[in-house]
Motif scaffolding. Structure first.
Motif, PDB file in Angstrom:
ATOM      1  N   GLU A 159      47.324 -20.654   7.034  1.00 21.54           N
ATOM      2  CA  GLU A 159      46.798 -20.631   5.669  1.00 21.54           C
ATOM      3  C   GLU A 159      46.261 -19.238   5.373  1.00 21.54           C
ATOM      4  O   GLU A 159      45.412 -18.711   6.102  1.00 21.54           O
ATOM      5  CB  GLU A 159      45.658 -21.658   5.519  1.00 21.54           C
TER       6      GLU A 159
ATOM      7  N   GLY B 224      43.730 -24.667  19.096  1.00 22.53           N
ATOM      8  CA  GLY B 224      42.439 -24.544  18.437  1.00 22.53           C
ATOM      9  C   GLY B 224      42.604 -23.958  17.053  1.00 22.53           C
ATOM     10  O   GLY B 224      43.724 -23.716  16.576  1.00 22.53           O
ATOM     11  N   ASN B 225      41.485 -23.753  16.376  1.00 20.41           N
ATOM     12  CA  ASN B 225      41.478 -23.173  15.039  1.00 20.41           C
ATOM     13  C   ASN B 225      41.168 -21.679  15.136  1.00 20.41           C
ATOM     14  O   ASN B 225      40.139 -21.284  15.670  1.00 20.41           O
ATOM     15  CB  ASN B 225      40.441 -23.876  14.155  1.00 20.41           C
TER      16      ASN B 225
ATOM     17  N   ILE C  10      40.805 -17.786  13.475  1.00 18.73           N
ATOM     18  CA  ILE C  10      40.628 -16.912  12.319  1.00 18.73           C
ATOM     19  C   ILE C  10      41.164 -15.537  12.682  1.00 18.73           C
ATOM     20  O   ILE C  10      40.952 -15.050  13.788  1.00 18.73           O
ATOM     21  CB  ILE C  10      39.158 -16.835  11.859  1.00 18.73           C
TER      22      ILE C  10
ATOM     23  N   THR D 137      46.113 -22.897  12.864  1.00 23.14           N
ATOM     24  CA  THR D 137      45.825 -23.995  13.778  1.00 23.14           C
ATOM     25  C   THR D 137      46.940 -24.069  14.801  1.00 23.14           C
ATOM     26  O   THR D 137      48.118 -24.208  14.452  1.00 23.14           O
ATOM     27  CB  THR D 137      45.732 -25.337  13.028  1.00 23.14           C
TER      28      THR D 137
ATOM     29  N   ARG E  23      44.035 -17.932   8.431  1.00 23.90           N
ATOM     30  CA  ARG E  23      43.547 -19.013   9.284  1.00 23.90           C
ATOM     31  C   ARG E  23      44.747 -19.743   9.860  1.00 23.90           C
ATOM     32  O   ARG E  23      45.735 -19.971   9.170  1.00 23.90           O
ATOM     33  CB  ARG E  23      42.669 -20.002   8.509  1.00 23.90           C
TER      34      ARG E  23
ATOM     35  N   THR F  84      43.944 -16.769   3.282  1.00 25.25           N
ATOM     36  CA  THR F  84      42.684 -16.960   2.580  1.00 25.25           C
ATOM     37  C   THR F  84      42.686 -16.197   1.260  1.00 25.25           C
ATOM     38  O   THR F  84      43.369 -15.182   1.118  1.00 25.25           O
ATOM     39  CB  THR F  84      41.496 -16.485   3.436  1.00 25.25           C
TER      40      THR F  84
ATOM     41  N   ASP G 126      31.345 -19.502  11.622  1.00 22.20           N
ATOM     42  CA  ASP G 126      32.415 -20.356  11.085  1.00 22.20           C
ATOM     43  C   ASP G 126      32.440 -21.656  11.872  1.00 22.20           C
ATOM     44  O   ASP G 126      32.778 -21.684  13.049  1.00 22.20           O
ATOM     45  CB  ASP G 126      33.759 -19.627  11.194  1.00 22.20           C
ATOM     46  N   ARG G 127      32.093 -22.744  11.215  1.00 26.62           N
ATOM     47  CA  ARG G 127      31.964 -24.023  11.913  1.00 26.62           C
ATOM     48  C   ARG G 127      33.300 -24.559  12.413  1.00 26.62           C
ATOM     49  O   ARG G 127      33.345 -25.325  13.378  1.00 26.62           O
ATOM     50  CB  ARG G 127      31.313 -25.051  10.989  1.00 26.62           C
ATOM     51  N   ASP G 128      34.398 -24.197  11.751  1.00 31.64           N
ATOM     52  CA  ASP G 128      35.698 -24.761  12.113  1.00 31.64           C
ATOM     53  C   ASP G 128      36.438 -23.946  13.163  1.00 31.64           C
ATOM     54  O   ASP G 128      37.290 -24.466  13.877  1.00 31.64           O
ATOM     55  CB  ASP G 128      36.587 -24.883  10.864  1.00 31.64           C
ATOM     56  N   ALA G 129      36.163 -22.661  13.264  1.00 32.97           N
ATOM     57  CA  ALA G 129      36.944 -21.780  14.130  1.00 32.97           C
ATOM     58  C   ALA G 129      36.524 -21.892  15.592  1.00 32.97           C
ATOM     59  O   ALA G 129      35.339 -22.015  15.907  1.00 32.97           O
ATOM     60  CB  ALA G 129      36.807 -20.335  13.657  1.00 32.97           C
ATOM     61  N   THR G 130      37.516 -21.822  16.477  1.00 32.47           N
ATOM     62  CA  THR G 130      37.259 -21.842  17.914  1.00 32.47           C
ATOM     63  C   THR G 130      37.582 -20.500  18.576  1.00 32.47           C
ATOM     64  O   THR G 130      37.171 -20.258  19.702  1.00 32.47           O
ATOM     65  CB  THR G 130      38.087 -22.937  18.604  1.00 32.47           C
TER      66      THR G 130
END
Length: 363
Positions: free
Chosen positions: A73, A96-97, A99, A88, A86, A75, A124-128
């Motif tokens: 995706e 993982g996710n 950035i 996945t 981004r 941004t 960033d709560r979603d990124a690993t």
């Protein structure tokens, strides 16, 4: 079916073929003329990336990620928060996710840019994990900062290699012909750019369903230079970035990036080890390590070299596969040197002078 397209099913190479493979493994410096020509081509390739529009360059990186099997995706530029792409990764082991930030730089990326990306990752709560991609290079301070952190640095030479590896040859058509659209054979007409050295890709392949880890020890003789010069799953890079463990190479089970010319002056040996994941699978052994082979991709303009090695044994949980040695002239030569370690990676690194604390006994 083999997961590596580089092997060409060379299961039983004859004597002449083994001799040819060994010669290919010599990491020799080319003569000045050939080296100058390849460097000029790399300058043109990186300059072509540098002249792309920012949005087009971000889109190219996104397409590369898709070619590597990721869901991507782009941004919105007005609210990207320092993130350009981004992604996945659906792989159950390395996934993982992610950035991604891209920087079309001519000069070395500053350590502050790397630290800023790490700050973005932490918030960033979603990124690993995070990836910083550039057309130039990173300095030793940046590689040292990311050591042990979920951040991958991809310099210009590595980006070109990845793009070619995944079929984006049309991007470099002008560089192949030496001149296009007013661009001279020496890159005249394009902005100047600092060229990063091209590291070698050392791929490890085996058959079967079992998972194994790859590790590398940077040594002076038979002693590792330091704890930080053991590269494995808990320490993905040496302090200077000359040896790095990377993911995302779907045509091999594991991959190390090695800048042989960038290894410390006091280093004259690079030891390659495979190990079972006994931490998560206590019953694991090297018995499933079947048909192992090391594939050295020394550069985009050189054919890969393949060395077939002995199968693993149930009595061991780690196995030394071989070593690269540097001679007095600065050339590197690979020697298969199989050794089994019942005590796993811990026993292997202790044999090279590292001190490892014993794990506490269960209560």
């Amino acid at each position: 079916m083999s997961r590596s397209r580089k092997l060409h099913r060379l299961n039983n190479p004859d004597t002449d073929e083994r001799r040819a493979q060994r010669l290919l493994f010599r990491h020799l410096r080319d003569d000045t003329t050939a080296n100058r020509g390849r460097m000029a081509k790399r300058v043109r390739e990186l300059q072509l990336l540098l002249t792309m529009e920012p949005v087009d360059f971000e889109l190219l990186v996104a397409r590369l990620m898709e070619a590597m099997g990721m869901k991507v995706e782009l941004t919105a530029r007005s609210r990207d928060g320092g993130v350009d792409v981004r992604g996945t990764d659906p792989d159950p082991f390395r996934g993982g996710n992610v950035i991604v930030q891209v920087k079309r730089y001519r000069d070395t990326v500053t350590p502050s840019a790397v630290r800023d990306l790490y700050g973005t990752l932490q918030h960033d709560r979603d990124a690993t994990k995070a990836v910083l991609v550039t057309t130039s290079r990173f300095g030793p301070s940046s590689h040292q900062f990311v050591s042990g952190k979920p951040i991958t640095l991809i310099n210009g030479a590595e980006l070109v290699g990845l793009l070619k590896h995944h079929g984006f040859h049309e991007v470099f058509a002008a560089a192949r012909h030496g001149a296009a659209g007013g661009v001279g054979a020496d890159g005249e007409g394009l902005p100047g750019i600092e060229v990063a050295a091209e590291p070698a890709r050392l791929l490890l392949h085996w058959t079967g369903e079992d998972e194994y880890d790859i590790a590398a020890l940077v040594c002076g003789g038979n002693k590792a230079l330091s704890d930080d010069h053991l590269v494995f799953y808990n320490n993905c890079s040496t302090p200077d970035g000359s040896v790095r463990l990377v993911t995302g190479y779907d045509d091999a089970n594991a991959c190390l990036m090695v800048d042989f010319d960038g290894l410390p002056a006091e280093a004259d040996r690079l030891v390659i080890i495979a190990a079972a994941d006994v931490e998560n699978h206590p019953e694991a052994t090297m018995a499933g390590f079947a048909g192992p082979a090391l594939i050295l991709e020394a550069g985009a303009d050189q054919d890969p070299a393949v060395a077939h090695l002995a199968d693993g044994a149930a009595a061991n949980t780690a196995m030394r596969m071989g070593r690269f040695d540097r001679d007095a002239a600065g050339n590197w030569d690979f020697t298969p040197a199989i050794a089994g370690y019942p005590g796993g990676l811990r026993q292997a690194v202790v044999a090279y002078g590292l001190e490892v604390e014993e794990a506490p006994a269960p209560a």
